[in-house]
Design an enzyme around this catalytic site. Structure first.
Site, PDB file in Angstrom:
ATOM      1  N   HIS A   1       0.664  -1.391   0.282  1.00 22.31           N
ATOM      2  CA  HIS A   1      -0.017  -0.120  -0.061  1.00 22.31           C
ATOM      3  C   HIS A   1       0.717   1.179  -0.021  1.00 22.31           C
ATOM      4  O   HIS A   1       0.574   2.236  -0.764  1.00 22.31           O
ATOM      5  CB  HIS A   1      -0.715   0.022   1.473  1.00 22.31           C
ATOM      6  CG  HIS A   1      -1.601   1.423   1.658  1.00 22.31           C
ATOM      7  ND1 HIS A   1      -2.722   1.626   0.940  1.00 22.31           N
ATOM      8  CD2 HIS A   1      -1.211   2.173   2.355  1.00 22.31           C
ATOM      9  CE1 HIS A   1      -3.223   2.969   1.539  1.00 22.31           C
ATOM     10  NE2 HIS A   1      -2.125   3.351   2.202  1.00 22.31           N
ATOM     11  N   GLU A   2       1.747   1.156   0.847  1.00 20.51           N
ATOM     12  CA  GLU A   2       2.807   2.411   0.872  1.00 20.51           C
ATOM     13  C   GLU A   2       3.494   2.611  -0.182  1.00 20.51           C
ATOM     14  O   GLU A   2       3.844   3.651  -0.903  1.00 20.51           O
ATOM     15  CB  GLU A   2       3.676   2.286   2.177  1.00 20.51           C
ATOM     16  CG  GLU A   2       3.026   2.399   3.385  1.00 20.51           C
ATOM     17  CD  GLU A   2       2.174   3.483   3.830  1.00 20.51           C
ATOM     18  OE1 GLU A   2       2.338   4.684   3.366  1.00 20.51           O
ATOM     19  OE2 GLU A   2       1.083   3.134   4.349  1.00 20.51           O
TER      20      GLU A   2
ATOM     21  N   HIS B   1       1.822   4.456  -2.822  1.00 28.01           N
ATOM     22  CA  HIS B   1       1.740   5.898  -2.903  1.00 28.01           C
ATOM     23  C   HIS B   1       3.004   6.464  -3.565  1.00 28.01           C
ATOM     24  O   HIS B   1       2.819   7.344  -4.433  1.00 28.01           O
ATOM     25  CB  HIS B   1       1.897   6.364  -1.517  1.00 28.01           C
ATOM     26  CG  HIS B   1       0.728   6.501  -0.832  1.00 28.01           C
ATOM     27  ND1 HIS B   1      -0.489   7.031  -1.117  1.00 28.01           N
ATOM     28  CD2 HIS B   1       0.287   5.760   0.572  1.00 28.01           C
ATOM     29  CE1 HIS B   1      -1.510   6.591  -0.136  1.00 28.01           C
ATOM     30  NE2 HIS B   1      -1.132   5.880   0.731  1.00 28.01           N
TER      31      HIS B   1
ATOM     32  N   GLU C   1      -5.479   7.391  -0.853  1.00 33.47           N
ATOM     33  CA  GLU C   1      -5.391   6.036  -0.293  1.00 33.47           C
ATOM     34  C   GLU C   1      -6.059   4.896  -0.679  1.00 33.47           C
ATOM     35  O   GLU C   1      -5.732   3.834  -0.679  1.00 33.47           O
ATOM     36  CB  GLU C   1      -5.948   6.663   1.241  1.00 33.47           C
ATOM     37  CG  GLU C   1      -5.312   7.340   1.937  1.00 33.47           C
ATOM     38  CD  GLU C   1      -3.925   6.964   2.422  1.00 33.47           C
ATOM     39  OE1 GLU C   1      -3.601   5.729   2.419  1.00 33.47           O
ATOM     40  OE2 GLU C   1      -2.932   7.860   2.595  1.00 33.47           O
TER      41      GLU C   1
END
Length: 402
Positions: free
Chosen positions: A259-260, A263, A339
């Site tokens: 997920h990070e 970004h 997000e």
């Protein structure tokens, strides 16, 4: 807001989602559900009273002449204008810090009461003092440059100030991981080398240049979990809290890291920087129009003669605070979208929706998160989609894949 948060709003679960993996009743105990509701309501109420309280404090400082007092104190025995302005800022910063200290202390005790914080008081005070000095030094640089520009250019100061914020913002992002963050916690290479290798393999698949994953000792301060990618250029870092390592399985950790990385891959850091630069331009331009008008009309009441005088700073800070508050719904909407995109990227990269669901459930439990907040709370406070939405999105994504 009190009646809205505590009595009028409903944070119940939609009928269609009851009994599903998104329903907190399926993964939280009755006590956790009760504590989550209580804790969230108190936090939300504090948020909505603190901002207008901040505005009232600035108006109090101006209206009572306290700002002029700070200005007079800063002139005692000091010669250079820059040093005088720095002294004024110190008095103002110290006064507001002392005034809001009881609120900060209450929030710390609240976090301890609900089992989120594990930090002892001496450690919390150490971080509080570090916060004060980091905030003061950063603000000092901005204020000195800002009031220098106000003296040399009455009409175009806002444009010059905006141009200078660009390299300053980039510089702060560059030094954050290596200078500022280590003031609060100890960072070291991830001890679990097998896990580090798997995370770096994910990073390689995402074309993220990284040689190490960093671990930070947060267990002595909190039970909450987190992971992030920070910094820019050769100072960029992949960081895991040790609480995340201690409480999640390997597959859940890999999902969170993916997920990070989402970004990073989708350039959210740079999009955020561009949005910050643009909003700063608009904000400074608006202040350049609004503040002189306020001083012309209410200068006698506010005890401000000219905008370039340092005692006008509380009015400047009030307008910034007001604009930030009003822009929250827009900035939070963009953040929630990013997000969601990072969640989608992580699901595509890991191909493990079960890990996604369980990681979100565990994050909600340990942080006593409000999984379905009231609408006004969501738009003003939530930079991430509520957990109800995130878990349901993963479940819907799984159905589509099948």
């Amino acid at each position: 807001m009190y009646f809205y948060i505590f009595h009028w709003s409903s944070n119940g679960i939609p009928e269609v989602l009851k009994g599903t993996v998104a329903d907190p009743a399926t993964f939280m105990t009755e006590r956790e559900l009760l504590l989550s509701e209580e804790y969230s309501k108190v936090k939300n109420f504090i948020f909505f009273i603190l901002t207008p309280l901040e505005w009232l404090v600035y108006l109090f400082i101006l209206g009572t002449g306290l700002s002029r007092v700070f200005e007079k104190w800063s002139e005692l025995g000091l010669k250079w204008k820059v040093i005088k302005n720095g002294a004024y800022l110190f008095f103002l910063y110290l006064f507001t810090a002392i005034l809001f200290y009881p609120v900060d202390l209450y929030r710390y005790n609240l976090s301890k009461k609900y089992g989120i914080s594990t930090q002892d008081f001496s450690s919390w005070m150490r971080d509080y003092v570090i916060d004060f000095w980091v905030g003061f030094i950063t603000t000092l640089i901005i204020v000195i440059v800002l009031y220098w520009l106000l003296h040399i250019s009455k009409k175009r100061w806002w444009l010059y100030a905006w141009l200078l914020t660009i390299p300053f913002a980039i510089f702060m992002m560059y030094i954050q991981p290596v200078i500022i963050d280590p003031l609060y916690n100890e960072f070291y290479p991830l001890k679990d080398k097998a896990l580090e290798e798997k995370i770096l393999d994910l990073a390689d698949q995402a074309n993220i240049p990284s040689e190490h994953v960093f671990e930070v000792n947060m267990a002595e301060k909190t039970n909450a979990m987190n992971a992030y990618v920070t910094g820019i250029g050769d100072n960029s870092r992949i960081v895991l809290w040790d609480t995340t390592l201690n409480q999640l399985s390997e597959s859940e950790i890999l999902f969170i890291m993916a997920h990070e990385m989402g970004h990073y891959v989708q350039k959210h850091i740079y999009i955020g920087m561009a949005a910050y630069i643009l909003s700063t331009l608009v904000g400074l331009w608006l202040i350049s129009k609004i503040m002189p008008w306020l001083i012309d009309r209410f200068g006698q009441v506010l005890k401000i003669k000219e905008m370039k005088d340092i005692n006008s700073l509380p009015l400047f800070l009030l307008l910034i605070s007001l604009m930030l508050f009003l822009s929250n719904p827009v900035s939070n909407f963009v953040s929630r979208y990013q997000e969601s995109r990072a969640d989608e990227y992580a699901m595509e990269l890991t191909k493990n929706p079960e890990a996604a669901v369980s990681s979100f459930q565990n994050l909600a439990k340990t942080g006593l998160s409000e999984v379905n907040p009231p609408f006004i709370v969501k738009i003003f406070r939530y930079t991430h989609p509520p957990m109800l939405e995130r878990i349901n999105t993963v479940a819907e994504y799984t159905k589509k894949e099948k």
